[in-house]
Design a protein around this motif. Structure first.
Motif, PDB file in Angstrom:
ATOM      1  N   TYR A  94       0.841  -1.203   0.000  1.00 50.92           N
ATOM      2  CA  TYR A  94       0.000   0.000   0.000  1.00 50.92           C
ATOM      3  C   TYR A  94       0.874   1.251   0.000  1.00 50.92           C
ATOM      4  O   TYR A  94       0.648   2.189  -0.763  1.00 50.92           O
ATOM      5  CB  TYR A  94      -0.936   0.012   1.221  1.00 50.92           C
ATOM      6  CG  TYR A  94      -1.508   1.389   1.471  1.00 50.92           C
ATOM      7  CD1 TYR A  94      -2.436   1.919   0.582  1.00 50.92           C
ATOM      8  CD2 TYR A  94      -1.074   2.174   2.525  1.00 50.92           C
ATOM      9  CE1 TYR A  94      -2.930   3.201   0.755  1.00 50.92           C
ATOM     10  CE2 TYR A  94      -1.558   3.448   2.713  1.00 50.92           C
ATOM     11  CZ  TYR A  94      -2.479   3.964   1.829  1.00 50.92           C
ATOM     12  OH  TYR A  94      -2.940   5.239   1.992  1.00 50.92           O
ATOM     13  N   GLY A  95       1.884   1.234   0.850  1.00 50.24           N
ATOM     14  CA  GLY A  95       2.771   2.399   0.949  1.00 50.24           C
ATOM     15  C   GLY A  95       3.401   2.728  -0.398  1.00 50.24           C
ATOM     16  O   GLY A  95       3.485   3.887  -0.800  1.00 50.24           O
ATOM     17  N   ARG A  96       3.804   1.700  -1.086  1.00 53.60           N
ATOM     18  CA  ARG A  96       4.443   1.902  -2.390  1.00 53.60           C
ATOM     19  C   ARG A  96       3.466   2.565  -3.370  1.00 53.60           C
ATOM     20  O   ARG A  96       3.776   3.570  -4.000  1.00 53.60           O
ATOM     21  CB  ARG A  96       4.895   0.551  -2.932  1.00 53.60           C
ATOM     22  CG  ARG A  96       5.657   0.595  -4.233  1.00 53.60           C
ATOM     23  CD  ARG A  96       6.152  -0.778  -4.621  1.00 53.60           C
ATOM     24  NE  ARG A  96       5.071  -1.734  -4.816  1.00 53.60           N
ATOM     25  CZ  ARG A  96       4.269  -1.744  -5.881  1.00 53.60           C
ATOM     26  NH1 ARG A  96       4.429  -0.866  -6.846  1.00 53.60           N
ATOM     27  NH2 ARG A  96       3.305  -2.623  -5.979  1.00 53.60           N
ATOM     28  N   ARG A  97       2.280   2.016  -3.469  1.00 53.39           N
ATOM     29  CA  ARG A  97       1.309   2.557  -4.430  1.00 53.39           C
ATOM     30  C   ARG A  97       0.901   3.983  -4.075  1.00 53.39           C
ATOM     31  O   ARG A  97       0.768   4.850  -4.922  1.00 53.39           O
ATOM     32  CB  ARG A  97       0.066   1.680  -4.482  1.00 53.39           C
ATOM     33  CG  ARG A  97       0.200   0.481  -5.396  1.00 53.39           C
ATOM     34  CD  ARG A  97      -1.160  -0.122  -5.680  1.00 53.39           C
ATOM     35  NE  ARG A  97      -1.795  -0.577  -4.455  1.00 53.39           N
ATOM     36  CZ  ARG A  97      -1.513  -1.733  -3.878  1.00 53.39           C
ATOM     37  NH1 ARG A  97      -0.642  -2.539  -4.427  1.00 53.39           N
ATOM     38  NH2 ARG A  97      -2.115  -2.088  -2.766  1.00 53.39           N
ATOM     39  N   MET A  98       0.698   4.202  -2.799  1.00 52.92           N
ATOM     40  CA  MET A  98       0.232   5.518  -2.374  1.00 52.92           C
ATOM     41  C   MET A  98       1.288   6.588  -2.652  1.00 52.92           C
ATOM     42  O   MET A  98       0.997   7.654  -3.172  1.00 52.92           O
ATOM     43  CB  MET A  98      -0.115   5.452  -0.883  1.00 52.92           C
ATOM     44  CG  MET A  98      -0.776   6.679  -0.342  1.00 52.92           C
ATOM     45  SD  MET A  98       0.399   7.801   0.410  1.00 52.92           S
ATOM     46  CE  MET A  98       0.338   7.232   2.105  1.00 52.92           C
ATOM     47  N   ARG A  99       2.530   6.269  -2.348  1.00 51.19           N
ATOM     48  CA  ARG A  99       3.592   7.248  -2.532  1.00 51.19           C
ATOM     49  C   ARG A  99       3.847   7.489  -4.017  1.00 51.19           C
ATOM     50  O   ARG A  99       4.086   8.620  -4.448  1.00 51.19           O
ATOM     51  CB  ARG A  99       4.861   6.758  -1.838  1.00 51.19           C
ATOM     52  CG  ARG A  99       4.696   6.705  -0.328  1.00 51.19           C
ATOM     53  CD  ARG A  99       5.789   5.908   0.333  1.00 51.19           C
ATOM     54  NE  ARG A  99       5.503   5.720   1.758  1.00 51.19           N
ATOM     55  CZ  ARG A  99       6.429   5.576   2.681  1.00 51.19           C
ATOM     56  NH1 ARG A  99       7.702   5.601   2.350  1.00 51.19           N
ATOM     57  NH2 ARG A  99       6.096   5.407   3.931  1.00 51.19           N
ATOM     58  N   GLN A 100       3.786   6.429  -4.780  1.00 57.06           N
ATOM     59  CA  GLN A 100       3.975   6.584  -6.221  1.00 57.06           C
ATOM     60  C   GLN A 100       2.879   7.489  -6.790  1.00 57.06           C
ATOM     61  O   GLN A 100       3.132   8.373  -7.598  1.00 57.06           O
ATOM     62  CB  GLN A 100       3.937   5.216  -6.901  1.00 57.06           C
ATOM     63  CG  GLN A 100       4.296   5.276  -8.366  1.00 57.06           C
ATOM     64  CD  GLN A 100       4.077   3.936  -9.053  1.00 57.06           C
ATOM     65  OE1 GLN A 100       3.033   3.315  -8.895  1.00 57.06           O
ATOM     66  NE2 GLN A 100       5.056   3.500  -9.797  1.00 57.06           N
ATOM     67  N   PHE A 101       1.664   7.279  -6.338  1.00 60.58           N
ATOM     68  CA  PHE A 101       0.544   8.089  -6.801  1.00 60.58           C
ATOM     69  C   PHE A 101       0.764   9.557  -6.422  1.00 60.58           C
ATOM     70  O   PHE A 101       0.514  10.468  -7.211  1.00 60.58           O
ATOM     71  CB  PHE A 101      -0.747   7.544  -6.184  1.00 60.58           C
ATOM     72  CG  PHE A 101      -2.006   8.175  -6.712  1.00 60.58           C
ATOM     73  CD1 PHE A 101      -2.367   8.019  -8.046  1.00 60.58           C
ATOM     74  CD2 PHE A 101      -2.822   8.931  -5.893  1.00 60.58           C
ATOM     75  CE1 PHE A 101      -3.534   8.595  -8.537  1.00 60.58           C
ATOM     76  CE2 PHE A 101      -3.985   9.506  -6.370  1.00 60.58           C
ATOM     77  CZ  PHE A 101      -4.340   9.341  -7.701  1.00 60.58           C
ATOM     78  N   ALA A 102       1.241   9.770  -5.200  1.00 61.73           N
ATOM     79  CA  ALA A 102       1.469  11.137  -4.724  1.00 61.73           C
ATOM     80  C   ALA A 102       2.470  11.873  -5.614  1.00 61.73           C
ATOM     81  O   ALA A 102       2.295  13.043  -5.939  1.00 61.73           O
ATOM     82  CB  ALA A 102       1.964  11.124  -3.285  1.00 61.73           C
ATOM     83  N   VAL A 103       3.508  11.175  -6.020  1.00 61.65           N
ATOM     84  CA  VAL A 103       4.503  11.801  -6.905  1.00 61.65           C
ATOM     85  C   VAL A 103       3.860  12.064  -8.264  1.00 61.65           C
ATOM     86  O   VAL A 103       4.011  13.136  -8.853  1.00 61.65           O
ATOM     87  CB  VAL A 103       5.747  10.879  -7.072  1.00 61.65           C
ATOM     88  CG1 VAL A 103       6.723  11.502  -8.060  1.00 61.65           C
ATOM     89  CG2 VAL A 103       6.424  10.653  -5.728  1.00 61.65           C
ATOM     90  N   GLY A 104       3.087  11.100  -8.729  1.00 63.44           N
ATOM     91  CA  GLY A 104       2.472  11.213 -10.042  1.00 63.44           C
ATOM     92  C   GLY A 104       1.511  12.376 -10.176  1.00 63.44           C
ATOM     93  O   GLY A 104       1.269  12.868 -11.277  1.00 63.44           O
ATOM     94  N   LEU A 105       0.965  12.821  -9.066  1.00 55.93           N
ATOM     95  CA  LEU A 105      -0.031  13.896  -9.125  1.00 55.93           C
ATOM     96  C   LEU A 105       0.597  15.276  -9.231  1.00 55.93           C
ATOM     97  O   LEU A 105      -0.104  16.266  -9.414  1.00 55.93           O
ATOM     98  CB  LEU A 105      -0.907  13.854  -7.865  1.00 55.93           C
ATOM     99  CG  LEU A 105      -1.878  12.691  -7.768  1.00 55.93           C
ATOM    100  CD1 LEU A 105      -2.604  12.739  -6.430  1.00 55.93           C
ATOM    101  CD2 LEU A 105      -2.877  12.716  -8.914  1.00 55.93           C
ATOM    102  N   GLN A 106       1.912  15.338  -9.112  1.00 56.37           N
ATOM    103  CA  GLN A 106       2.553  16.647  -8.966  1.00 56.37           C
ATOM    104  C   GLN A 106       2.804  17.388 -10.270  1.00 56.37           C
ATOM    105  O   GLN A 106       3.402  18.449 -10.267  1.00 56.37           O
ATOM    106  CB  GLN A 106       3.885  16.492  -8.211  1.00 56.37           C
ATOM    107  CG  GLN A 106       3.695  16.012  -6.784  1.00 56.37           C
ATOM    108  CD  GLN A 106       5.019  15.881  -6.047  1.00 56.37           C
ATOM    109  OE1 GLN A 106       6.070  16.239  -6.578  1.00 56.37           O
ATOM    110  NE2 GLN A 106       4.970  15.376  -4.842  1.00 56.37           N
TER     111      GLN A 106
END
Ligand SMILES: Cc1cc2nc3c(=O)[nH]c(=O)nc-3n(C[C@H](O)[C@H](O)[C@H](O)COP(=O)(O)OP(=O)(O)OC[C@H]3O[C@@H](n4cnc5c(N)ncnc54)[C@H](O)[C@@H]3O)c2cc1C
Lengths: 378, 400
Positions: free
Chosen positions: B336-348
């Motif tokens: 979960y941590g991996r997906r969430m953090r990746q998504f956070a970067v992707g939104l920038q």
């Protein structure tokens, strides 16, 4: 407050006992052979079995003792729904429980006691709500005129064939209202059964045109709107609980096959392309189960609050998707066998397709969750 | 006698007040988000001081025996401290391999002498511990580890190479898995478990630069390194069993850790707050229907993880798949941590392509670094794929 906020999860002794009894009962009385025996029966369930469930007090579990109920909370019905789902046990229990909740939450007047007493005594009841397939629509053209005569039809009415009572969602003075209709008030041919993808379930189109309502049969007022919201969330939750049970049984069926079928000289369960998706499904079911009992923890006899709403919606979104995933992989992982009517995988994928569409699918709930979680300043 | 609710509430308030008073100020340099990210002496000294302060206040190792530096009280007190630490967002207690893995192990199966020798130093932070399990050629296949330990009088002579040794260059002790019998019939039976000193001739821990550009682990060479024979834990040949027990602590499947935070928790709420001012197609990002749906899915996942953690403690709701929630804990949280953090970067937007050091990186590149560092949890301690194997075999009973 955070977007995660409430994570209460409690499970009391009554709940544990009811879950135990329900699981044993469903396992013994609804083996897969018995489920299959009902697939093309008109009512879809065994009346004697239903009477046993009535004897256990299940239809009246959450109704007051004054009408013959057990006086427990609706949270206690959650474990029963899960156990029934696990055994793919149909019967009108969930529809009946929800119909009684809707009416009991809509009014405290004594004139509905006869209806509630009937439910507690085992007369099946159901809610006639939808007029089109969209759970987000509030279309309501099933209306009564000044002399109390109903006009209009409802679709997708669950367990209509078995119901002794219909709770018809209608309108009165521009506001949602309910009309209580007995099955014997319906004209001949009013019930036209649907052919459902899930053959363990029953539903029908019901035309209420011409039914004469007595003034006592109409429940109106602002409380009805609140009760309808609760009904819909409770419906989502009980369906989620049922789906969670079915998903568990479905996974067990798949895993059993993976432990016995050999190809290339090895048990197919040793292949990670089959093994790892089973783990994904297990975790999806674990999440669904956690949401379901979290939501049950937050249920009150009064109207459902924001946290309970979030919990019920999450439970439905998660459980629906978990069962779809479990059913879909069950078919695939049985190979050619999985494509047959004989293989139990079909029962689960059919249940999944049906279940995911009751009380709104996952997208429907996530859309509303987005508004609840993202639009209020945290 | 167990503590009353009243006592626990009072204790919580006391802890909270202490943390508010003692939370260290921002040191002005990048702090590790986990114990696997301690790369500089500066970071080490900062964290060591913090851990000492926590222990000295009585808030670390509360459930460990008093005679070995612990508090001798019920574990619930430490849980409260940990919750409050998380809430106050204080730094990690960095000596995790000692506090969380070696410590509980010694506490549960160690001799009195081992307890007396090691436990207190773990708590105070004076004795840093590392773990010598993985080797260059044997990672997931740990049972095949080939580092040799040969008995010679009252010493063992160790030869071989360990790798990815977190804090290997700072550590005083290592939990070491080495082969004492290369001829054992089963490869597992040839392994033994050592509580080995690190500061002896012949042990050379060379830092390896990580994906983030920082340091944190080493390649650890053993060249005729002599360690005292009484470093052997249990008997020769029991190494695999002991190593497996250690991994249970490491994966959070078994209790006994001293407490303190091993990771800075990165929560979706922080991410959403951080994104409120961002736009996509000129509209507020949080209005985008696709983004909204994905965020809701992540929120649900984070919430489900928290609820599953709670459900794991309710016996009546854990009968379907025994140990499912315990054994999947690591896999759930880390993936979960991996997906969430990746998504956070992707939104920038374009800023997602910036990194730590760029003045315009959002939050100093926090999410980019957090995303990279998250792989330490999906690879370290047994990869996600290996976790899935374990769950499939032990929970679902699928064949190997
Ligand atoms: C930040 C960090 C800190 C670490 N700290 C320590 C430490 O302090 N001490 C220590 O001893 N080790 C440490 N490790 C090492 C870690 O335990 C290993 O990296 C891990 O066990 C994987 O071994 P490997 O690197 O050899 O990868 P490999 O085992 O070579 O794996 C490569 C890929 O193959 C997959 N794979 C391997 N076997 C299977 C299988 N049977 N089924 C399916 N897929 C498989 C893996 O999932 C992975 O994707 C650390 C690792 C990291 C990243």
């Amino acid at each position: 407050m955070t977007v995660i906020n409430n994570t209460s999860l409690a499970f009391d002794e009554d709940q544990a006992m009811i879950l135990d009894v329900a699981r044993d009962f469903c396992r013994e009385r609804s083996p897969i052979g018995a489920v299959r025996a009902q697939l093309d029966a008109p009512l879809g369930y065994d009346q004697a079995l239903w009477q046993e469930m009535v004897g256990l007090g299940w239809p009246g579990l959450a109704l007051p003792e004054s009408v013959g109920g057990s006086g427990l909370g609706i949270r206690h019905a959650v474990g029963i729904a899960e156990a029934m789902g696990r055994a793919l046990l149909g019967t009108p229990l969930i529809s009946t429980t929800l119909a009684a909740q809707l009416v009991a939450r809509a009014t405290a007047e004594e004139r509905v006691d006869a209806f509630l007493a009937d439910v507690a005594a085992g007369v099946p009841a159901t809610v006639a709500l939808l007029e089109n397939p969209d759970w987000g629509s509030d279309q309501c053209q099933c209306l009564f005129d000044e002399s109390g005569v109903l006009q209009g039809a409802k679709h997708f009415v669950p367990d209509a064939q078995a119901a002794g009572w219909f709770v018809v969602v209608t309108r009165h003075r521009e506001l949602p209202a309910l009309a209580l209709v007995r099955a014997d008030q319906l004209p001949a041919g009013a019930i036209v059964p649907h052919t459902l993808i899930d053959e363990t379930k029953r539903a029908a189109t019901v035309d209420f045109s011409g039914v004469q309502l007595t003034p006592d049969a109409i429940i109106a007022g602002e409380q009805v709107t609140v009760a309808l919201c609760d009904f819909y969330l409770l419906g989502a939750l009980l369906t989620a609980a049922e789906a969670t049970g079915s998903a568990g049984a479905c996974l067990d069926t798949t895993v059993e096959y993976l432990k016995t079928r050999k190809q290339f000289g090895k048990l197919i369960g040793s292949y990670q392309a089959l093994k790892h998706p089973c783990v994904d499904i297990l975790m999806a079911i674990d999440s669904a189960r956690s949401f379901v009992y979290h939501a049950a923890t937050l249920l009150e006899d009064g109207s459902l609050g924001r946290d309970a709403e979030i919990a019920c919606r999450m439970a439905k979104a998660q459980a629906g998707d978990a069962l779809l995933q479990a059913g879909d992989r069950a078919v695939q992982f049985h190979g050619g066998m999985g494509f047959t009517y004989e293989c139990d995988a079909q029962l689960y994928i059919r249940r999944a397709q049906w279940s995911s569409q009751q009380f709104g699918d996952a997208l429907h709930h996530r859309k509303r969750l987005a508004a609840l979680l993202l639009d209020t300043a945290a | 006698m167990s503590a009353t609710e009243q006592e626990l509430n009072a204790f919580r308030q006391q802890v909270s007040a202490w943390l508010a008073d003692n939370k260290p100020a921002d040191p002005g340099f990048l702090l590790p988000q986990s114990f696997m990210e301690v790369g500089t002496e500066q970071q080490l000294e900062f964290l060591r001081e913090w851990q000492y302060r926590v222990w000295n206040a009585g808030y670390l190792g509360m459930a460990w025996p008093k005679e070995y530096g612990g508090g001798g009280v019920e574990p619930v007190f430490q849980s409260i401290v940990d919750q409050e630490m998380r809430r106050h967002a204080v730094p990690i207690c960095f000596n995790v391999i000692g506090l969380g893995w070696a410590g509980p192990l010694i506490n549960h199966i160690g001799s009195e002498e081992e307890k007396a020798r090691y436990l207190k130093g773990i708590l105070t932070g004076e004795d840093i511990w590392c773990q010598g399990f993985s080797e260059p050629d044997h990672g997931s296949d740990l049972g095949n580890a080939q580092t040799r330990a040969v008995r010679d009088g009252d010493e063992y002579i160790v030869n071989g190479t360990k790798i990815w040794t977190t804090m290997g260059n700072f550590a005083k002790y290592m939990i070491l898995l080495a082969r004492t019998n290369p001829n054992a019939e089963r490869k597992y039976d040839g392994l033994s478990f050592f509580l080995s000193p690190m500061q002896v001739p012949g042990i050379d821990a060379r830092p390896i630069r990580k994906i983030t550009g920082e340091y944190g682990f080493t390649e650890t060479f053993f060249t005729d390194a002599r360690i005292p024979a009484d470093c052997l834990m249990g008997a020769e040949g029991q190494g695999w069993k002991i190593a497996m027990q250690t991994l249970q602590y490491e994966r959070g499947a078994e209790a006994g850790a001293a407490g303190g935070l091993a990771f800075v928790r990165v929560l979706i709420n922080d991410m959403i707050e951080e994104l409120r001012d961002m736009t996509r197609d000129g509209e507020p990002l949080l209005r985008d229907p696709v983004v909204r749906d994905q965020l809701v899915q992540l929120i649900m996942e984070e919430k489900a993880n928290a609820l599953c953690e709670k459900r794991g403690a309710i016996q009546a709701l854990g009968t379907d798949y025994p140990f499912s929630l315990q054994l999947s804990h690591k896999l759930r949280f880390s993936e979960y941590g991996r997906r969430m953090r990746q998504f956070a970067v992707g939104l920038q937007g374009a800023a997602g392509g910036l990194y730590v050091g760029d003045a315009q990186a959002r939050q100093g590149g926090f999410w980019q670094r957090a995303y990279f560092n998250n792989f330490s949890t999906t690879i370290g301690g047994g990869t996600s794929q290996v976790q899935a194997n374990i769950i499939a075999e032990h929970v679902l009973g699928l064949p190997k």
